[in-house]
Design an enzyme around this catalytic site. Structure first.
Site, PDB file in Angstrom:
ATOM      1  N   GLY A  14      37.334  43.076  31.356  1.00  0.00           N
ATOM      2  CA  GLY A  14      37.369  42.701  29.851  1.00  0.00           C
ATOM      3  C   GLY A  14      38.431  42.313  29.194  1.00  0.00           C
ATOM      4  O   GLY A  14      38.578  42.399  28.060  1.00  0.00           O
ATOM      5  N   GLY A  15      39.656  42.214  30.233  1.00  0.00           N
ATOM      6  CA  GLY A  15      40.875  42.386  29.119  1.00  0.00           C
ATOM      7  C   GLY A  15      40.920  44.163  28.119  1.00  0.00           C
ATOM      8  O   GLY A  15      41.833  43.919  27.449  1.00  0.00           O
TER       9      GLY A  15
ATOM     10  N   LYS B 272      38.531  35.133  29.736  1.00  0.00           N
ATOM     11  CA  LYS B 272      38.032  33.299  30.454  1.00  0.00           C
ATOM     12  C   LYS B 272      37.377  32.470  29.397  1.00  0.00           C
ATOM     13  O   LYS B 272      36.577  32.926  28.872  1.00  0.00           O
ATOM     14  CB  LYS B 272      38.143  33.290  31.732  1.00  0.00           C
ATOM     15  CG  LYS B 272      38.369  33.725  32.779  1.00  0.00           C
ATOM     16  CD  LYS B 272      37.952  34.371  33.773  1.00  0.00           C
ATOM     17  CE  LYS B 272      38.356  35.488  35.152  1.00  0.00           C
ATOM     18  NZ  LYS B 272      38.104  36.049  35.491  1.00  0.00           N
TER      19      LYS B 272
ATOM     20  N   GLU C 161      40.942  38.551  42.447  1.00  0.00           N
ATOM     21  CA  GLU C 161      42.217  38.179  41.531  1.00  0.00           C
ATOM     22  C   GLU C 161      43.657  38.412  41.263  1.00  0.00           C
ATOM     23  O   GLU C 161      44.037  39.263  41.643  1.00  0.00           O
ATOM     24  CB  GLU C 161      41.696  38.376  40.155  1.00  0.00           C
ATOM     25  CG  GLU C 161      40.098  38.429  39.675  1.00  0.00           C
ATOM     26  CD  GLU C 161      39.922  38.624  38.104  1.00  0.00           C
ATOM     27  OE1 GLU C 161      39.038  38.161  37.802  1.00  0.00           O
ATOM     28  OE2 GLU C 161      40.969  39.670  37.623  1.00  0.00           O
TER      29      GLU C 161
ATOM     30  N   ARG D 229      31.398  41.828  42.989  1.00  0.00           N
ATOM     31  CA  ARG D 229      29.981  40.821  42.470  1.00  0.00           C
ATOM     32  C   ARG D 229      30.501  39.256  42.506  1.00  0.00           C
ATOM     33  O   ARG D 229      31.483  39.316  42.222  1.00  0.00           O
ATOM     34  CB  ARG D 229      29.886  42.183  40.866  1.00  0.00           C
ATOM     35  CG  ARG D 229      30.965  41.358  39.926  1.00  0.00           C
ATOM     36  CD  ARG D 229      30.864  41.450  38.389  1.00  0.00           C
ATOM     37  NE  ARG D 229      32.280  41.894  37.727  1.00  0.00           N
ATOM     38  CZ  ARG D 229      32.998  40.215  37.138  1.00  0.00           C
ATOM     39  NH1 ARG D 229      32.621  39.882  37.439  1.00  0.00           N
ATOM     40  NH2 ARG D 229      33.065  40.782  36.831  1.00  0.00           N
TER      41      ARG D 229
ATOM     42  N   VAL E 142      30.711  35.412  36.322  1.00  0.00           N
ATOM     43  CA  VAL E 142      29.886  33.948  35.158  1.00  0.00           C
ATOM     44  C   VAL E 142      31.104  32.515  36.415  1.00  0.00           C
ATOM     45  O   VAL E 142      30.115  31.367  36.246  1.00  0.00           O
ATOM     46  CB  VAL E 142      30.941  33.926  33.702  1.00  0.00           C
ATOM     47  CG1 VAL E 142      30.642  32.984  33.789  1.00  0.00           C
ATOM     48  CG2 VAL E 142      30.502  35.337  33.477  1.00  0.00           C
TER      49      VAL E 142
ATOM     50  N   ARG F 165      32.469  28.380  29.242  1.00  0.00           N
ATOM     51  CA  ARG F 165      31.965  28.806  28.638  1.00  0.00           C
ATOM     52  C   ARG F 165      31.326  28.851  27.498  1.00  0.00           C
ATOM     53  O   ARG F 165      32.306  28.262  26.422  1.00  0.00           O
ATOM     54  CB  ARG F 165      32.543  30.097  28.916  1.00  0.00           C
ATOM     55  CG  ARG F 165      33.079  30.484  30.492  1.00  0.00           C
ATOM     56  CD  ARG F 165      33.431  32.242  29.588  1.00  0.00           C
ATOM     57  NE  ARG F 165      33.525  32.877  31.090  1.00  0.00           N
ATOM     58  CZ  ARG F 165      33.939  33.719  31.931  1.00  0.00           C
ATOM     59  NH1 ARG F 165      33.602  34.723  30.748  1.00  0.00           N
ATOM     60  NH2 ARG F 165      34.349  33.984  32.977  1.00  0.00           N
TER      61      ARG F 165
HETATM   62  P1  ADP Z   1      40.513  43.226  33.079  1.00  0.00           P
HETATM   63  O1  ADP Z   1      40.011  43.510  34.395  1.00  0.00           O
HETATM   64  O2  ADP Z   1      40.214  43.720  31.498  1.00  0.00           O
HETATM   65  O3  ADP Z   1      39.665  41.144  32.979  1.00  0.00           O
HETATM   66  P2  ADP Z   1      42.469  42.079  34.900  1.00  0.00           P
HETATM   67  O4  ADP Z   1      43.968  43.023  35.529  1.00  0.00           O
HETATM   68  O5  ADP Z   1      41.894  40.956  35.292  1.00  0.00           O
HETATM   69  O6  ADP Z   1      42.016  42.729  33.461  1.00  0.00           O
HETATM   70  O7  ADP Z   1      43.709  41.195  33.353  1.00  0.00           O
HETATM   71  C1  ADP Z   1      43.040  40.190  32.897  1.00  0.00           C
HETATM   72  C2  ADP Z   1      44.059  38.741  32.534  1.00  0.00           C
HETATM   73  O8  ADP Z   1      45.219  40.322  31.810  1.00  0.00           O
HETATM   74  C3  ADP Z   1      45.167  38.248  33.538  1.00  0.00           C
HETATM   75  O9  ADP Z   1      44.172  36.917  33.708  1.00  0.00           O
HETATM   76  C4  ADP Z   1      46.105  37.676  32.993  1.00  0.00           C
HETATM   77  O10 ADP Z   1      46.618  37.250  32.606  1.00  0.00           O
HETATM   78  C5  ADP Z   1      46.285  39.215  32.108  1.00  0.00           C
HETATM   79  N1  ADP Z   1      47.522  39.835  33.222  1.00  0.00           N
HETATM   80  C6  ADP Z   1      46.699  41.202  33.973  1.00  0.00           C
HETATM   81  N2  ADP Z   1      48.277  41.242  34.594  1.00  0.00           N
HETATM   82  C7  ADP Z   1      49.112  40.790  33.969  1.00  0.00           C
HETATM   83  C8  ADP Z   1      50.846  41.297  34.728  1.00  0.00           C
HETATM   84  N3  ADP Z   1      51.134  41.929  35.421  1.00  0.00           N
HETATM   85  N4  ADP Z   1      51.652  40.003  33.841  1.00  0.00           N
HETATM   86  C9  ADP Z   1      51.018  39.069  32.606  1.00  0.00           C
HETATM   87  N5  ADP Z   1      49.295  39.158  32.596  1.00  0.00           N
HETATM   88  C10 ADP Z   1      49.782  39.792  33.209  1.00  0.00           C
END
Ligand code: ADP
Length: 447
Positions: free
Chosen positions: A164-165, A237, A275, A292, A295, A338
Site C-alpha cells: 500500500g505504498g 492505484k 508486478e 492473492r 482489487v 476505483r
Molecule cells: P507497495 O507494495 O507498497 O504497493 P510496490 O513495490 O508495489 O509497493 O510499489 C508501488 C508503486 O511505487 C509502484 O506502482 C510504482 O509506482 C512505484 N515504484 C515502486 N518501485 C519503484 C522504483 N524503483 N522506481 C520508481 N517508482 C517505483
C-alpha cells in the site's frame, strides 16, 4: 468441489466471492465485525458470523476467531479476499493444520514471494530483471549511503514487508538519504512490525504494468496478459486498464513469459499478480508479487472472459484448469475506476458516513462491483473502497467514452467520492493520448 466455504473478508470483495459461489452452487459463510453488522451484502450469504469488534486487529485479523467461525460454520475452505489475512502465510498454515482448504497458494509459496526482498532474489535466480539496487536488506544508514552511491541517485528506500505504498521514501542525494532512511524504517516498523529496508534505483516516470497469473495444483500455470496501473496517486492505484497502452508486443510477451517463469520458480498456484515497472525505454523490472486476488482483477476478467474468482475456487478444490495458454485471448479494452469514499477537494481525506441515495450505472459494457446501497453507512474503520466501475469496449477510445458516460450516471449522495477526480483524468489530453506514467495524477493535480 466444496459444498460450503467461509469468506474471511468484507465489503465489495466479500460480495464478489459470494456471487461466484452462488454460480458454482457453493454455500457461503460470511464473517462480519460489529461495524459491519447488518450490511446488506451479508444477506446474500447462507450464514453470517460475527468475529468481533470494529477494529480489524480484533476481528478480521484474528486468526483464532476466523478459524472458530469456520468450525462453527462447518466449511471446507476459506477464501481470504485481498488485504487482511490474504497474504499471511501463518494463516494459510493454520488452515492446513485444521484441515480447512485455503483458496490461494501454499504457505510455502506465499513465504517465498511474500517478503519483497526475497522475491527479488528469487526473480534474479529465475532470470527476471529487477531494478538495480542493494543485494539484500540494508542494515544501517552508513551502508545505505554506500549502496546508494553505487546504484546512483535518486534512490528509493523500500520496506521489505511493505504494501500500500507504506515505508517507501525517495532520496535525491546523500543529504536527503539520512532523513529518508529514518522515516522509511520508522514507518516500516510501525506499519508492519518489520523495519527491514532495501534500496532500488528510483526509476523516473515509469509505468506500472502487472501480469495476472493463474495456476492449478497439477503444474499448469498460465498468464492472463497485463494490466496497466500507472494512474496512481501516492503509489495507490486509481484507474487500471488492459491492455497497457503503448506497450510493444514484444515487451508484453517477454513480461508474460517472465511472470510465468517466476511463478513456476516459486511453486505457485491459484491467482496471483507479478508486478513490474517499465521505464521510458520500455525496459521492464520486477517489483513484487501479490499472492492473492487483486482489487483490479475485473479488468483482466473482462478482456479474457475468464472468471478469476471461480477459477481460484475450482483450482483450490483440486480441479485441473481446462485452459491452455492459447485459449487465453485478450479482446477489446477494459478500464476500471476505483470509487473511494474520499474527498478529492480536501486532499483525499476519508469520507465515511451514510449513503443517502445511490444510482448504479448500467448499459452495454458496464459492470459495477459494489456492496454499497442506499442507507448503507460506510464505516470509518477500513479502507475507503466502496465500489469499482468497470467498462469493456472494442477500443480504448470507446472504453473512455463509456466510462465517462457511466461515471456521470453514477449518483452517490451523502458522502464524497473519487468520481470527480476520475472525470478529470478521463478528460485529460495526456490520458487520451496514453501519455500516462505513475507521476501523471500528481502532476495533473499540481497543475
Ligand atoms: P507497495 O507494495 O507498497 O504497493 P510496490 O513495490 O508495489 O509497493 O510499489 C508501488 C508503486 O511505487 C509502484 O506502482 C510504482 O509506482 C512505484 N515504484 C515502486 N518501485 C519503484 C522504483 N524503483 N522506481 C520508481 N517508482 C517505483
Amino acid at each position: 468441489m466444496f459444498n460450503r466455504i467461509l469468506i474471511a473478508n468484507r465489503g465489495e470483495i466479500a460480495l464478489r466471492v459470494i456471487r461466484a459461489c452462488r454460480e458454482l452452487g457453493v454455500e457461503t459463510v460470511a464473517i462480519f465485525s460489529e461495524a459491519d453488522r447488518g450490511a446488506p451484502y451479508l444477506e446474500l450469504a447462507d450464514e453470517a458470523i460475527c468475529v468481533g469488534p470494529a477494529r480489524a486487529a480484533d476481528s478480521y485479523l484474528r486468526i483464532d476467531r476466523v478459524i472458530s467461525a469456520a468450525e462453527i460454520g462447518n466449511v471446507q475452505a476459506i477464501h481470504p479476499g485481498y488485504g487482511f489475512l490474504s497474504e499471511n502465510s501463518h494463516f494459510a498454515e493454520v488452515c492446513r493444520s485444521c484441515d480447512i482448504g485455503f483458496i490461494g497458494p501454499t504457505p510455502e509459496a506465499m513465504e517465498r514471494v511474500g517478503d519483497k526482498n526475497s522475491a527479488r532474489a528469487l526473480a534474479r535466480e529465475a532470470g527476471v530483471p529487477t531494478v538495480p539496487g542493494s543485494d539484500g536488506l540494508v542494515a544501517s544508514e552508513q551502508e545505505a549511503v554506500r549502496v546508494a552511491k553505487d546504484v546512483g541517485y535518486p534512490v528509493l528506500l523500500k520496506a521489505t514487508a511493505g504494501g500500500g505504498g507504506k515505508g517507501m521514501r525517495v532520496a535525491a542525494n546523500e543529504l536527503a538519504l539520512a532523513s529518508a532512511w529514518q522515516q522509511a524504517s520508522a514507518e516500516a516498523q510501525a506499519a508492519f512490525g518489520n523495519p527491514g529496508i532495501y534500496i532500488e534505483r528510483y526509476v523516473e516516470r515509469p509505468r506500472h504494468v502487472e501480469i495476472q497469473i493463474l495456476g492449478d495444483k497439477h503444474g499448469t500455470i498460465l498468464h492472463l496478459w497485463e494490466r496497466d496501473c500507472s494512474t496512481q496517486r501516492r503509489h495507490q492505484k486509481l484507474i487500471e486498464e488492459s491492455p497497457s497502452p503503448r506497450l510493444p508486443d514484444e515487451t508484453r510477451q517477454k513480461m508474460c513469459d517472465a511472470a510465468v517463469r517466476l511463478a513456476k520458480a516459486a511453486g505457485y498456484y491459484s491467482a496471483g499478480t507479478v508486478e513490474f515497472i517499465v521505464d521510458q525505454q520500455d525496459n521492464f523490472y520486477f517489483i513484487e508479487i501479490n499472492a492473492r486476488i487483486q482489487v483490479e482483477h475485473p479488468v483482466s476478467e473482462m478482456v479474457t472472459g475468464i472468471d478469476l474468482v471461480k477459477a481460484q475456487i475450482r483450482v483450490a478444490a483440486g480441479e485441473k484448469l481446462e485452459l491452455t495458454q492459447k485459449d487465453i485471448v485478450a479482446r477489446g479494452h477494459a478500464i476500471e475506476c476505483r470509487i473511494n469514499a474520499e474527498d478529492p477537494a480536501h486532499n483525499f481525506r476519508p469520507c465515511p458516513g451514510r449513503i443517502e441515495r445511490i444510482i448504479a450505472p448500467g448499459g452495454f459494457g458496464v459492470r459495477f462491483d459494489s456492496h454499497a446501497t442506499a442507507g448503507y453507512i460506510v464505516p470509518p474503520h477500513y479502507d475507503s473502497l466502496i465500489g469499482k466501475l468497470i467498462v469493456h469496449q472494442p477500443t480504448r477510445q470507446e472504453a473512455i467514452r463509456t466510462m465517462i458516460r457511466a461515471l456521470k450516471e453514477l449518483r452517490i449522495e451523502g458522502i464524497k467520492t473519487t468520481v470527480p477526480i476520475h472525470l478529470e483524468v478521463l478528460a485529460n489530453t495526456a490520458f487520451h493520448e496514453s501519455q500516462v506514467d505513475t507521476t501523471f495524477v500528481e502532476r495533473m493535480l499540481a497543475g
